[in-house]
Design a protein around this motif. Sequence first.
Motif, PDB file in Angstrom:
ATOM      1  N   VAL A  20       1.026  -1.086   0.151  1.00 21.34           N
ATOM      2  CA  VAL A  20       0.069  -0.112  -0.054  1.00 21.34           C
ATOM      3  C   VAL A  20       0.762   1.287  -0.200  1.00 21.34           C
ATOM      4  N   GLY A  21       2.204   1.497   1.010  1.00 20.24           N
ATOM      5  CA  GLY A  21       2.859   2.697   0.887  1.00 20.24           C
ATOM      6  C   GLY A  21       2.992   2.546  -0.069  1.00 20.24           C
ATOM      7  N   LEU A  22       3.671   1.909  -1.028  1.00 16.49           N
ATOM      8  CA  LEU A  22       4.572   1.446  -2.688  1.00 16.49           C
ATOM      9  C   LEU A  22       3.455   2.423  -3.001  1.00 16.49           C
ATOM     10  N   LEU A  23       2.625   1.901  -3.446  1.00 15.86           N
ATOM     11  CA  LEU A  23       1.303   2.413  -4.422  1.00 15.86           C
ATOM     12  C   LEU A  23       1.046   4.445  -4.155  1.00 15.86           C
ATOM     13  N   ALA A  24       1.111   4.196  -2.411  1.00 16.36           N
ATOM     14  CA  ALA A  24       0.771   5.562  -2.541  1.00 16.36           C
ATOM     15  C   ALA A  24       1.478   6.496  -3.169  1.00 16.36           C
ATOM     16  N   SER A  25       3.137   5.991  -2.381  1.00 20.28           N
ATOM     17  CA  SER A  25       3.897   7.186  -3.043  1.00 20.28           C
ATOM     18  C   SER A  25       4.323   7.161  -3.707  1.00 20.28           C
ATOM     19  N   LEU A  26       3.431   6.751  -5.115  1.00 17.27           N
ATOM     20  CA  LEU A  26       3.195   6.892  -6.639  1.00 17.27           C
ATOM     21  C   LEU A  26       2.598   8.351  -7.127  1.00 17.27           C
ATOM     22  N   ALA A  27       1.570   9.240  -5.420  1.00 15.94           N
ATOM     23  CA  ALA A  27       0.981   9.854  -5.725  1.00 15.94           C
ATOM     24  C   ALA A  27       1.699  10.973  -5.806  1.00 15.94           C
ATOM     25  N   PHE A  28       2.597  11.810  -4.956  1.00 13.56           N
ATOM     26  CA  PHE A  28       3.881  12.227  -4.814  1.00 13.56           C
ATOM     27  C   PHE A  28       4.820  12.639  -6.074  1.00 13.56           C
ATOM     28  N   GLY A  29       4.400  12.764  -6.505  1.00 12.39           N
ATOM     29  CA  GLY A  29       5.844  13.363  -7.879  1.00 12.39           C
ATOM     30  C   GLY A  29       6.598  13.919  -8.439  1.00 12.39           C
ATOM     31  N   ALA A  30       6.763  14.970  -7.135  1.00 12.19           N
ATOM     32  CA  ALA A  30       7.866  15.789  -6.780  1.00 12.19           C
ATOM     33  C   ALA A  30       7.986  15.990  -5.884  1.00 12.19           C
ATOM     34  N   THR A  31       8.052  15.116  -4.705  1.00 10.72           N
ATOM     35  CA  THR A  31       8.440  14.615  -3.685  1.00 10.72           C
ATOM     36  C   THR A  31       9.582  13.496  -3.206  1.00 10.72           C
ATOM     37  N   SER A  32      11.081  14.287  -3.297  1.00  8.40           N
ATOM     38  CA  SER A  32      12.150  14.107  -3.122  1.00  8.40           C
ATOM     39  C   SER A  32      12.081  13.023  -2.188  1.00  8.40           C
ATOM     40  N   LEU A  33      13.700  12.428  -1.103  1.00  8.92           N
ATOM     41  CA  LEU A  33      13.656  11.918   0.188  1.00  8.92           C
ATOM     42  C   LEU A  33      15.256  12.593   0.598  1.00  8.92           C
ATOM     43  N   MET A  34      15.587  12.895  -1.028  1.00 14.27           N
ATOM     44  CA  MET A  34      17.201  13.776  -1.029  1.00 14.27           C
ATOM     45  C   MET A  34      17.693  14.039  -2.007  1.00 14.27           C
ATOM     46  N   THR A  35      18.453  14.794  -2.078  1.00 10.67           N
ATOM     47  CA  THR A  35      19.177  14.651  -3.161  1.00 10.67           C
ATOM     48  C   THR A  35      20.817  15.109  -2.784  1.00 10.67           C
ATOM     49  N   LEU A  36      21.351  13.818  -4.442  1.00  9.72           N
ATOM     50  CA  LEU A  36      22.450  13.196  -4.402  1.00  9.72           C
ATOM     51  C   LEU A  36      23.610  14.585  -5.139  1.00  9.72           C
ATOM     52  N   SER A  37      24.115  15.212  -4.464  1.00 11.46           N
ATOM     53  CA  SER A  37      25.119  15.972  -4.875  1.00 11.46           C
ATOM     54  C   SER A  37      26.112  15.396  -5.887  1.00 11.46           C
ATOM     55  N   TRP A  38      26.621  14.135  -5.703  1.00  7.46           N
ATOM     56  CA  TRP A  38      27.902  13.772  -6.349  1.00  7.46           C
ATOM     57  C   TRP A  38      26.813  12.778  -7.492  1.00  7.46           C
ATOM     58  N   LEU A  39      26.066  13.022  -7.917  1.00  5.04           N
ATOM     59  CA  LEU A  39      25.363  12.471  -8.764  1.00  5.04           C
ATOM     60  C   LEU A  39      24.545  13.583 -10.070  1.00  5.04           C
ATOM     61  N   GLY A  40      25.119  14.427  -9.669  1.00  6.97           N
ATOM     62  CA  GLY A  40      24.650  15.833 -10.455  1.00  6.97           C
ATOM     63  C   GLY A  40      23.689  16.187  -9.479  1.00  6.97           C
ATOM     64  N   GLY A  41      23.436  16.484  -8.494  1.00 10.01           N
ATOM     65  CA  GLY A  41      22.371  17.115  -7.409  1.00 10.01           C
ATOM     66  C   GLY A  41      20.826  16.317  -8.186  1.00 10.01           C
ATOM     67  N   SER A  42      21.350  14.649  -8.136  1.00  7.57           N
ATOM     68  CA  SER A  42      19.588  14.006  -8.581  1.00  7.57           C
ATOM     69  C   SER A  42      18.578  13.608  -7.153  1.00  7.57           C
ATOM     70  N   SER A  43      17.989  13.577  -7.411  1.00  9.31           N
ATOM     71  CA  SER A  43      17.117  13.451  -6.206  1.00  9.31           C
ATOM     72  C   SER A  43      15.767  12.859  -6.449  1.00  9.31           C
ATOM     73  N   PRO A  44      15.863  11.602  -5.859  1.00 12.72           N
ATOM     74  CA  PRO A  44      15.319  10.543  -5.760  1.00 12.72           C
ATOM     75  C   PRO A  44      13.936  10.508  -5.850  1.00 12.72           C
ATOM     76  N   LEU A  45      13.098  10.223  -6.086  1.00 12.99           N
ATOM     77  CA  LEU A  45      11.137  10.680  -5.758  1.00 12.99           C
ATOM     78  C   LEU A  45      11.274   9.771  -3.731  1.00 12.99           C
ATOM     79  N   ILE A  46      10.472   9.687  -3.575  1.00 19.91           N
ATOM     80  CA  ILE A  46      10.070   8.945  -2.623  1.00 19.91           C
ATOM     81  C   ILE A  46       9.673   7.586  -2.805  1.00 19.91           C
ATOM     82  N   TYR A  47       9.429   7.109  -4.050  1.00 23.22           N
ATOM     83  CA  TYR A  47       8.434   5.573  -3.752  1.00 23.22           C
ATOM     84  C   TYR A  47      10.070   4.929  -4.065  1.00 23.22           C
TER      85      TYR A  47
END
Length: 476
Positions: A27-54
Amino acid sequence: MQISFIGLLVCVGILLVGYYCRGPLIVGLLASLAFGATSLMTLSWLGGSSPLIYTFFVALVVTAIGARRRVWRDLGNVFGKIRTLWILSCLMIYTAVGAWLFPRLFAGQTSVFVQSGTRRGIVEASLAPVSGNITQTGYLVLGGLTATALCVLLLHEDRMVGIRRGFLLWCSLHAGMGVIDLIAKLAGAGDILWPIRTASYAMLTDVREGGFWRITGANSEASSFGGSSLVCLAFCYVYWRKTKSQLARGLSALLLILLILSTSSTAYVGLAILVIPVALSILRSFLSGRIDRDEILIIALIAIAAVIGLTIIVYDEGYFAPLVHLMDSMVFNKAASASGQERAYWNIKSLQALIDTSGLGVGLGSSRASSWPIAVASQLGVVGGVMIAMLLLVVFKGMGHLGQYVDPETNAVVSSARASALASVVAGSFSSGSADPGMVFFIALAVISATRARARSERYTARRALPLGRPAFKTR
């Protein structure tokens, strides 16, 4: 690496809701897809990539499977019963190798469009390794691992309740945040959902088009919101038609309204395509004399809307002028616009890159297209395209004749998940720049594959139970 407090808070909230729904992982995995612009962190060593919470919930699901005592036996079992996973594994390996090898092998031999490292926007450059090779390959591999983990969870245990609740919760959250976004903009409050937009994307959230506010919900732009609305609408509509669920019917109506008001050309064209099978289904029911109340309701609502529209036009010819202008700018004249011509050029260069690399492709993440099939061809080449086509065929077939060996509720959930995956492919065909088919596709692939494997076992058991000499099926 910078942790997002808001993203962490959203993850905790989703986990609590998932725990209440008795399925914190699925349920958590599917519900997290609703947040399409919410990231958990920003990876500065990877060009500022910010993986979404899913991605956080994907990690939880994969870790939960990996921590099992019988993990290798479970994996051997699913790979023995679900042949699709072999194709998926080959795709992940081929993609990872190609993303590293092809940009180096064909470096400088063709030109591609990539995200600029110094300024926002897409620029044309010679083929070379970029950070997108890592990030986009990571997303596709995560999708494949998620499908494998879900197959382990779904193969021997009935978790369709969690899948259903997860999808409906996702659709409810998506629609709810879309309504909040629209009401806030109409009230002059602007983008009140900005605190949850923690991803390092270009946020096009406070934009008008043809006098209409563009709805973005919890996404970064109206196009993403429209595509997600199309996916959610497909699930809710199919589930409503198969189960008569009042919740699914209400969500279908709300999502349809939001999709129409989204001002997204992707949503409009995708909706026009998805309406075709719905219309054919209603026509078939009408010709066979088996039309039901829901189909009569749909026809009646369309007729009432047409009568109201014609009546308004009679009294005020210019009433729909803003809407007509919106449709002209977003759909009919979209290809002639600067944006449309630019995206068409992306696709042309992507196909040229496929030719320049002798059909091998430039590697996942090496280029940017404006259509998912073209992105698959240019980035994964002929070999990767064939594997993607094989997986797409599995999703397209769905349960097929095996649907009779599962209960109606399971068949309804699988059919709805299949519809959402196909809707995501339709939406991606008009806007996606990556060959990654997306998390919805991989989840639906797992749901369909695992349920088909269980249905085959039920069919085998049913045939073994038949009296000796009696055929398993009636013959003509």
